[in-house]
Design an enzyme around this catalytic site. Structure first.
Site, mmCIF file in Angstrom:
data_model
loop_
_atom_site.group_PDB
_atom_site.id
_atom_site.type_symbol
_atom_site.label_atom_id
_atom_site.label_comp_id
_atom_site.label_asym_id
_atom_site.label_seq_id
_atom_site.Cartn_x
_atom_site.Cartn_y
_atom_site.Cartn_z
ATOM 1 N N ASN A 147 22.740 0.210 3.453
ATOM 2 C CA ASN A 147 23.810 -0.076 2.488
ATOM 3 C C ASN A 147 24.883 1.002 2.546
ATOM 4 O O ASN A 147 24.598 2.184 2.735
ATOM 5 C CB ASN A 147 23.263 -0.284 1.066
ATOM 6 C CG ASN A 147 22.389 0.826 0.553
ATOM 7 O OD1 ASN A 147 21.699 1.485 1.301
ATOM 8 N ND2 ASN A 147 22.417 1.041 -0.738
ATOM 9 N N GLU A 198 28.086 2.301 0.419
ATOM 10 C CA GLU A 198 28.772 2.208 -0.878
ATOM 11 C C GLU A 198 30.176 2.791 -0.791
ATOM 12 O O GLU A 198 30.580 3.363 0.223
ATOM 13 C CB GLU A 198 27.918 2.908 -1.940
ATOM 14 C CG GLU A 198 26.573 2.213 -2.105
ATOM 15 C CD GLU A 198 25.710 2.766 -3.233
ATOM 16 O OE1 GLU A 198 26.024 3.838 -3.784
ATOM 17 O OE2 GLU A 198 24.703 2.095 -3.544
ATOM 18 N N CYS A 249 25.704 -4.442 1.180
ATOM 19 C CA CYS A 249 24.244 -4.319 1.247
ATOM 20 C C CYS A 249 23.778 -4.102 2.690
ATOM 21 O O CYS A 249 24.427 -4.562 3.645
ATOM 22 C CB CYS A 249 23.580 -5.593 0.744
ATOM 23 S SG CYS A 249 23.832 -5.940 -0.994
ATOM 24 N N GLU A 293 21.329 -5.532 4.264
ATOM 25 C CA GLU A 293 20.990 -6.769 4.982
ATOM 26 C C GLU A 293 22.217 -7.349 5.662
ATOM 27 O O GLU A 293 22.164 -7.801 6.808
ATOM 28 C CB GLU A 293 20.429 -7.828 4.013
ATOM 29 C CG GLU A 293 19.107 -7.462 3.365
ATOM 30 C CD GLU A 293 19.252 -6.692 2.056
ATOM 31 O OE1 GLU A 293 20.225 -5.916 1.920
ATOM 32 O OE2 GLU A 293 18.391 -6.854 1.193
ATOM 33 N N CYS A 309 19.587 -9.670 -2.387
ATOM 34 C CA CYS A 309 20.469 -10.222 -3.428
ATOM 35 C C CYS A 309 20.971 -11.611 -2.999
ATOM 36 O O CYS A 309 20.823 -12.022 -1.836
ATOM 37 C CB CYS A 309 21.641 -9.282 -3.687
ATOM 38 S SG CYS A 309 22.939 -9.389 -2.444
ATOM 39 N N CYS A 323 23.325 -11.790 0.081
ATOM 40 C CA CYS A 323 22.614 -11.576 1.356
ATOM 41 C C CYS A 323 21.802 -12.810 1.727
ATOM 42 O O CYS A 323 21.709 -13.165 2.905
ATOM 43 C CB CYS A 323 21.723 -10.340 1.272
ATOM 44 S SG CYS A 323 22.690 -8.820 1.209
HETATM 45 N N1 THU Z 1 21.572 -3.381 -2.068
HETATM 46 C C1 THU Z 1 21.227 -3.740 -0.801
HETATM 47 O O1 THU Z 1 21.542 -3.023 0.161
HETATM 48 N N2 THU Z 1 20.529 -4.883 -0.634
HETATM 49 C C2 THU Z 1 20.171 -5.753 -1.636
HETATM 50 O O2 THU Z 1 19.671 -6.842 -1.364
HETATM 51 C C3 THU Z 1 20.371 -5.341 -3.026
HETATM 52 C C4 THU Z 1 21.238 -4.168 -3.242
HETATM 53 C C5 THU Z 1 22.356 -2.155 -2.260
HETATM 54 C C6 THU Z 1 23.746 -2.377 -2.776
HETATM 55 C C7 THU Z 1 24.025 -1.069 -3.467
HETATM 56 O O3 THU Z 1 24.471 -0.138 -2.486
HETATM 57 C C8 THU Z 1 22.659 -0.617 -3.962
HETATM 58 O O4 THU Z 1 21.705 -1.348 -3.212
HETATM 59 C C9 THU Z 1 22.427 -0.863 -5.436
HETATM 60 O O5 THU Z 1 22.689 -2.168 -5.790
#
Ligand code: THU
Length: 161
Positions: free
Chosen positions: A62, A64, A73, A75, A112, A115
């Site tokens: 991920n 940010e 994310c 994925e 999520c 994804c």
């Molecule tokens: N995140 C993912 O990388 N994958 C998911 O399926 C859920 C959330 C990340 C997004 C963000 O950087 C952090 O987790 C918190 O939501």
């Protein structure tokens, strides 16, 4: 009126040792990837590793951003990376794990909604089920395809309706 039941099958394992060798290797590459996450805001570091039909393994983490919605994310980073490097090659399996401020999560978290939508499109595009391996230190879940995570989905053909 008809009541329809929609069932999702999940295989649950107690340890990584129970997995087939190629799944174990994919899980290990997701575990290694988490430290490459850029997650200074959530401290929720996600690693995703994809196995392609040509045997290549690619990872994503991920990413940010101070403008929160601009992040992505793990994925989707992994899937888009795979599809942009190998646009003609199907993804067969994705392994996902998370490290937070307490270390690796004990029980897995599922991708999520956004994804799941991207997993689904990749599955439909290549007509190839994508197995999803969700990894925690105390439990591992395997779902055989992404349609099971998004049974009532929106897809390409719906645009012509
Ligand atoms: N995140 C993912 O990388 N994958 C998911 O399926 C859920 C959330 C990340 C997004 C963000 O950087 C952090 O987790 C918190 O939501």
């Amino acid at each position: 009126m008809v009541n329809k039941e929609i069932v999702t099958f999940v295989k649950i394992y107690d340890s990584i040792e129970e997995l087939a060798i190629e799944d174990r290797e994919l899980v290990n590459s997701a575990i290694e990837a988490v430290d490459r996450a850029y997650a200074p805001y959530s401290n929720f570091q996600v690693g995703a590793s994809v196995m392609l039909k040509n045997g290549k393994v690619l990872t994503g983490t991920n990413q940010e951003n101070a403008a929160y919605p601009s992040g992505l994310c793990a994925e989707r980073v992994a899937l888009f990376y795979a599809n942009s490097e190998y646009p003609k090659v199907a993804v067969e399996t994705i392994a996902i794990t998370v490290k937070n401020k307490n270390g690796f999560i004990e029980y897995p978290v599922a991708p999520c909604g956004s994804c799941r939508q991207v997993l689904l499109e990749s599955e439909i595009r290549f007509n190839q089920n994508i197995r999803i391996i969700l990894v925690g230190t105390k439990s591992i879940q395997i779902i055989e395809n992404s349609k099971q995570l998004l049974p009532l989905h929106f897809q390409k053909n719906d645009l012509n309706k």
